[in-house]
Motif scaffolding. Structure first.
Motif, PDB file in Angstrom:
ATOM      1  N   ASN A  36       0.794  -1.229   0.000  1.00 48.53           N
ATOM      2  CA  ASN A  36       0.000   0.000   0.000  1.00 48.53           C
ATOM      3  C   ASN A  36       0.824   1.276   0.000  1.00 48.53           C
ATOM      4  O   ASN A  36       0.297   2.357   0.234  1.00 48.53           O
ATOM      5  N   ILE A  38      -2.331  -1.465  -3.728  1.00 46.89           N
ATOM      6  CA  ILE A  38      -3.465  -0.626  -3.331  1.00 46.89           C
ATOM      7  C   ILE A  38      -2.941   0.712  -2.802  1.00 46.89           C
ATOM      8  O   ILE A  38      -1.743   0.882  -2.584  1.00 46.89           O
ATOM      9  N   GLU A  39      -3.864   1.654  -2.597  1.00 44.30           N
ATOM     10  CA  GLU A  39      -3.521   2.977  -2.057  1.00 44.30           C
ATOM     11  C   GLU A  39      -2.310   3.531  -2.828  1.00 44.30           C
ATOM     12  O   GLU A  39      -2.267   3.453  -4.049  1.00 44.30           O
ATOM     13  N   TYR A  47     -12.981  -3.289  -5.953  1.00 41.89           N
ATOM     14  CA  TYR A  47     -13.032  -3.845  -4.598  1.00 41.89           C
ATOM     15  C   TYR A  47     -13.614  -5.262  -4.574  1.00 41.89           C
ATOM     16  O   TYR A  47     -13.175  -6.113  -3.794  1.00 41.89           O
ATOM     17  N   ALA A  48     -14.592  -5.505  -5.455  1.00 40.96           N
ATOM     18  CA  ALA A  48     -15.149  -6.865  -5.534  1.00 40.96           C
ATOM     19  C   ALA A  48     -14.060  -7.845  -5.969  1.00 40.96           C
ATOM     20  O   ALA A  48     -13.964  -8.966  -5.448  1.00 40.96           O
ATOM     21  N   ASP A  94      -8.033   3.070  -6.893  1.00 36.03           N
ATOM     22  CA  ASP A  94      -6.877   3.817  -6.384  1.00 36.03           C
ATOM     23  C   ASP A  94      -6.054   4.415  -7.526  1.00 36.03           C
ATOM     24  O   ASP A  94      -5.513   5.525  -7.389  1.00 36.03           O
ATOM     25  N   THR A 125      -8.755 -12.345  -2.229  1.00 37.61           N
ATOM     26  CA  THR A 125      -8.507 -12.857  -0.870  1.00 37.61           C
ATOM     27  C   THR A 125      -9.100 -14.252  -0.690  1.00 37.61           C
ATOM     28  O   THR A 125      -8.536 -15.076   0.023  1.00 37.61           O
ATOM     29  N   THR A 126     -10.229 -14.515  -1.354  1.00 40.32           N
ATOM     30  CA  THR A 126     -10.822 -15.855  -1.192  1.00 40.32           C
ATOM     31  C   THR A 126     -10.139 -16.869  -2.114  1.00 40.32           C
ATOM     32  O   THR A 126     -10.109 -18.051  -1.813  1.00 40.32           O
ATOM     33  N   PHE A 179     -10.860  -7.415  -5.427  1.00 42.41           N
ATOM     34  CA  PHE A 179      -9.979  -7.507  -4.253  1.00 42.41           C
ATOM     35  C   PHE A 179     -10.498  -8.613  -3.328  1.00 42.41           C
ATOM     36  O   PHE A 179      -9.748  -9.497  -2.889  1.00 42.41           O
ATOM     37  N   VAL A 180     -11.804  -8.595  -3.083  1.00 45.10           N
ATOM     38  CA  VAL A 180     -12.411  -9.627  -2.225  1.00 45.10           C
ATOM     39  C   VAL A 180     -12.183 -11.007  -2.830  1.00 45.10           C
ATOM     40  O   VAL A 180     -11.770 -11.945  -2.136  1.00 45.10           O
ATOM     41  N   ASP A 181     -12.408 -11.120  -4.141  1.00 41.23           N
ATOM     42  CA  ASP A 181     -12.197 -12.423  -4.813  1.00 41.23           C
ATOM     43  C   ASP A 181     -10.748 -12.892  -4.674  1.00 41.23           C
ATOM     44  O   ASP A 181     -10.488 -14.077  -4.489  1.00 41.23           O
TER      45      ASP A 181
END
Lengths: 138, 130, 101
Positions: C8, C33-34, C84-85, C65, C91-92, C87-89
């Motif tokens: 980040n 990110i960021e 962001y969706a 970002d 992580t899973t 990003f979530v994917d």
């Protein structure tokens, strides 16, 4: 502590120097509390994080509590795996002799006193990171 | 899946609180659950109801409170970090002899064990900080 | 399945990216990110580092970002953009997540 006896591999990643910011101290507080949960805990010190472990810290002149002796208590909390990244140490002109001597007593070896700090390369540390379930960075 | 989220920075000063919020929202929209959001370091400042951001800016604290209410999320502020920074709930006010509390709705103050527990119970722990 | 690393900070301001890339194993993924997204651009002094990493790792950048910072064009080939969706994917889809704070 947990009813289901789940044991996860927890890695605490420390990449910040002490005193300039509070992260190192508050990270250590998490490690001490976390020890009660009997998880499989490792600590990693990378980058400026290696400065947390140096000998001879004396904070009298800055009016802040010297928390470096607390690292020596980690062995009593059964923390046996403290990984220091070799490249980070070398880049800072430091060797293991510049760091505090951290030990633990090995239950499986008649409570023999052993070194907790393990010097590892970035790639070895990468392998260790990949084995973790939970990585806490501060 | 169930997520644990750790927020290490305060609102407005650093993007971490925004990133964490947008991540949490996206996870919920995708049908995931959030086991707990834990606020540590200056992240505890996300939980004061006394902020007054400009009208045309996002209200980070209120946004958290709404998210917690809509999705029944457990939002925990670390007690040790909160005491250092003056985030106080009614119980802490009494215990430490303070003249006010300032905790925002949806937040509760508790110990660091709650963070470890989130690591144990959640499928993924995602950290946002500096 | 392996580890997702998030970075980040701007590479100009922190050794987070270089330290991450030294440790990250082949087959793992890195999400910028960021301020980390500045490393996604072509022509910076860190491009070679990123190009090298792309040989055996996936590198992603968070599109909101990039857009916020006005740097969504002129990106290094091979870097994939996610919202962001996404990003979530990520992580899973990975076993664990490590933030290089």
């Amino acid at each position: 502590m947990s009813d289901e006896q789940v044991t996860k591999k927890f890695l605490y990643v420390n990449r910040k120097a002490p005193y300039g910011t509070i992260y190192a101290l508050e990270s250590l507080e998490v490690v001490l509390i976390g020890a009660a949960f009997e998880q499989d805990v490792s600590l990693a010190f990378i980058g400026d994080g290696v400065y947390q472990l140096t000998k001879g810290q004396d904070t009298k002149g800055i009016g802040v509590k010297n928390f470096s002796p607390t690292y020596r208590a980690l062995g009593e909390y059964d923390i046996q795996k403290i990984y220091v990244e070799k490249e980070s140490l070398e880049a800072r002109g430091l060797t293991l002799d510049d760091l505090q001597h951290l030990v633990y007593e090995d239950e499986d070896d008649d409570w023999a006193e052993k070194d907790a700090i393990k010097l590892v390369s970035a790639k070895e540390l990468g392998e260790i990171m990949e084995q973790q379930d939970v990585v806490l960075s501060f | 899946m169930e997520f644990g989220i750790l927020v290490n920075e305060g609102p407005y000063q650093h993007q971490a609180a925004d990133s964490a919020y947008l991540f949490a929202k996206a996870a919920l929209e995708k049908g995931h659950k959030i086991y707990r959001i834990f606020f540590y370091h200056d992240g505890v400042n996300n939980g004061t109801r006394l902020t007054t951001p400009p009208q045309d800016d996002r209200n980070i604290v209120e946004r958290w409170s709404q998210l917690a209410e809509e999705h029944d999320i457990d939002m925990v502020i670390c007690v040790a970090a909160a005491q250092r920074r003056g985030i106080v709930d009614p119980e802490e006010m009494k215990r430490n002899g303070k003249d006010a509390d300032n905790i925002a709705p949806g937040f509760r103050i508790s110990g660091l064990g709650q963070l470890i527990e989130a690591g144990i119970k959640a499928d993924r722990l995602v950290v946002f900080g500096d | 399945m392996s580890m997702l690393h998030t970075v980040n900070k701007s590479p100009f301001n922190s050794d987070g990216l270089s330290s991450c890339l030294q440790c990250a194993l082949a087959g793992s993924s890195v999400l910028l990110i960021e301020d980390g997204v500045y490393a996604a651009r072509r022509g910076t002094q860190y491009e070679a580092l990123v190009q090298e990493a792309l040989k055996d790792k996936k590198i992603y950048a968070l599109q909101p970002d990039l857009e916020a910072r006005g740097v969504k064009s002129n990106l290094i080939d091979g870097i994939e953009l996610v919202d962001y969706a996404g990003f979530v994917d990520l992580t899973t889809d990975h076993d664990s997540v490590q933030a290089w704070l």
